[in-house]
Design an enzyme around this catalytic site. Structure first.
Site, PDB file in Angstrom:
ATOM      1  N   THR A   1       0.830  -1.190  -0.012  1.00  0.00           N
ATOM      2  CA  THR A   1       0.268  -0.046  -0.054  1.00  0.00           C
ATOM      3  C   THR A   1       0.881   1.345   0.103  1.00  0.00           C
ATOM      4  O   THR A   1       1.775   1.186   0.706  1.00  0.00           O
ATOM      5  CB  THR A   1      -0.883  -0.075   1.291  1.00  0.00           C
ATOM      6  OG1 THR A   1      -2.072  -1.254   1.251  1.00  0.00           O
ATOM      7  CG2 THR A   1      -1.792   1.165   1.238  1.00  0.00           C
TER       8      THR A   1
ATOM      9  N   PHE B   1       1.302   5.215   0.738  1.00  0.00           N
ATOM     10  CA  PHE B   1       0.639   6.237   1.603  1.00  0.00           C
ATOM     11  C   PHE B   1       0.931   7.501   1.443  1.00  0.00           C
ATOM     12  O   PHE B   1       2.367   7.784   0.894  1.00  0.00           O
ATOM     13  CB  PHE B   1       0.964   6.037   3.075  1.00  0.00           C
ATOM     14  CG  PHE B   1       0.270   4.457   3.555  1.00  0.00           C
ATOM     15  CD1 PHE B   1      -0.700   4.799   4.205  1.00  0.00           C
ATOM     16  CD2 PHE B   1       0.852   3.532   3.500  1.00  0.00           C
ATOM     17  CE1 PHE B   1      -1.544   3.371   4.765  1.00  0.00           C
ATOM     18  CE2 PHE B   1       0.291   2.193   3.747  1.00  0.00           C
ATOM     19  CZ  PHE B   1      -0.710   2.351   4.737  1.00  0.00           C
TER      20      PHE B   1
END
Length: 359
Positions: free
Chosen positions: A255, A257
Site C-alpha cells: 500500500t 501512503f
C-alpha cells in the site's frame, strides 16, 4: 577470539556508537537552532532521502540495507525531535496499517494522533492540530483509496512525501484453531486482498465489517469465538494468537501512503509530482491533455478518475508524473505542465516530493 573477547569488543564498539550518535544529535540541535532563526521546517524529506541513500551506498554488510535504513530512520527521528517535535495524524487506531506507515516515515519520536477517518486526518492538519497527516492512496491488489483523493477537492493541503508499506495479513484470534472461529472481523480492502484464502479456509465463518483491521483485532480480543484479519502489530497489541500467517493472496501486496501538510519539498533529484486535473467534456480532450507528457518525455506512474460530485458524468483526474516543479522552466515536467494547462479546464499541483522505493 573467544566469546568473552568478542563481547568486550562489542562493548567498546557500543561506547563509540553512543558517543557518535550523541555527537550527531548535537549537530542536529545546531541545525535546529539555525532553522528556527530562519523559519525553516524541521522535516525535510529530500534531505532524509539523501541520508538514507548514503547509508545504503556505504553498507557492506552483514546487515541488510533495509535493516540499516530502519536503524537510521530512528536515529533521524530522534535527532529531528531535538530540533522540534512533530505531531502526525493518521487514520485508524493503534496498529492499523496507516499507523505502521506513520511510524515508518516519522519514527517513534514523533507524536502520532489517531483519527477516526481520512477526512479527520485532513481536518487536523488544516486546523494545525497536527504538522502532517498520513493517509492511504492505493493498494497494489485492490487499487485506489478513493476517499483520500476526494479530500483534495475540500482541503488546500500539499503532498509532502510518500511511503510504501508491505501489507501482511494474518488470521488472529483468542480461539485455539480456525475451526473454532465463528465470525471474522475485517474491512473490505483486507477481504479483497485475502479473498482466495478466505474462500478456502473460512467458508464456515461470518465476515463482519469493522472499519479498520486494527479495530477488528480489538473486537476479536473480547470474544474467543471470533477472529480478525490484521497485521502482526495488532496481534502483539491485543494479545491474539496467530492462527494463520501471510494469508494475503499476493505476496507482493503493498500500500502506498501520502504524507500531507503545508510543506513543499525542494527537488531531490528523483522526484514525483501529483496533479489534480479537470478536462473539458469534448471529443479528444483527454488525449490532448495526456499528449503533453508524451511530447515532453515525461513518464506517468499513476492516473485515476473521480466524479466531481457536482455535475453528473463529469470527472477530475489525479495524475502522478516523474519530475519536480522546481526543476526549472525548461525541464520536461514544467514544459509538459505549461502545455497541459492549455488543454485542461484547471490543473492543480498537489505536491512535488521525493519518489519512494517500494518497501
Amino acid at each position: 577470539m573467544d566469546i568473552s573477547d568478542i563481547r568486550r569488543r562489542i562493548d567498546t564498539l557500543d561506547e563509540e556508537i553512543v558517543r557518535l550518535i550523541n555527537e550527531r544529535a548535537e549537530c542536529a540541535q545546531r541545525i535546529g537552532e539555525a532553522k528556527l532563526s530562519s523559519d525553516r521546517p524541521a522535516y525535510v524529506p529530500e534531505r532524509e532521502r539523501q541520508v538514507l541513500e548514503r547509508v545504503a551506498g556505504r553498507n557492506t554488510g552483514p546487515l541488510s540495507t533495509a535493516a540499516l535504513q530502519a536503524i537510521y530512520r530512528e536515529i533521524v527521528s530522534a535527532c529531528r525531535a531535538l530540533e522540534r517535535p512533530l505531531t502526525v495524524a493518521y487514520w485508524g487506531p493503534l496498529a492499523s496499517n496507516t499507523h505502521v506507515a506513520a511510524r515508518r516515515r516519522f519514527g517513534s519520536m514523533a507524536e502520532l494522533l489517531g483519527a477516526s477517518s481520512v477526512a479527520e486526518v485532513f481536518a487536523q492538519v488544516e486546523r494545525r492540530e497536527a504538522d502532517f497527516g498520513v493517509v492511504p492512496v492505493e493498494n497494489s491488489t485492490e487499487g485506489v483509496i478513493a476517499h483520500s483523493l476526494d479530500m483534495f477537492r475540500q482541503y488546500d493541503l500539499h503532498i509532502c512525501a510518500e511511503t510504501f508499506v508491505p501489507i501482511q495479513h494474518n488470521l488472529l484470534s483468542k480461539a485455539p484453531s480456525l475451526d473454532a472461529v465463528k465470525r471474522v472481523y475485517t474491512m473490505f480492502q483486507a477481504t479483497g486482498q485475502c479473498r482466495n484464502w478466505i474462500d478456502q479456509n473460512l467458508r464456515h465463518a461470518e465476515l463482519v465489517e469493522a472499519g479498520t483491521t486494527a479495530r477488528g483485532a480489538e473486537l476479536a480480543a473480547a470474544d474467543p469465538e471470533t477472529g480478525a484479519i490484521a497485521n502482526l502489530a495488532a496481534a502483539e497489541l491485543y494479545g491474539l494468537n496467530i492462527l494463520a500467517e501471510h494469508i494475503e493472496d499476493n505476496p507482493r501486496n503493498r500500500t502506498r501512503f501520502w504524507v500531507i501538510g503545508r510543506l513543499q519539498p525542494a527537488p531531490s533529484g528523483a522526484d514525483k509530482t501529483s496533479l489534480m486535473v479537470s478536462i473539458p467534456h469534448k471529443p479528444g480532450a483527454l488525449v490532448r491533455a495526456l499528449q503533453a507528457f508524451e511530447q515532453h518525455g515525461v513518464s506517468l506512474t499513476f492516473i485515476e478518475s473521480r466524479p466531481t460530485k457536482q455535475t453528473p458524468w463529469e470527472y477530475v483526474f489525479f495524475i502522478d508524473a516523474q519530475g519536480h516543479v522546481g526543476d526549472g522552466p525548461q525541464s520536461p515536467l514544467c514544459q509538459a505542465l505549461d502545455q497541459l494547462r492549455g488543454a485542461s479546464s484547471f490543473t492543480r499541483v498537489l505536491g512535488s516530493y521525493p519518489e519512494a522505493e517500494e518497501g
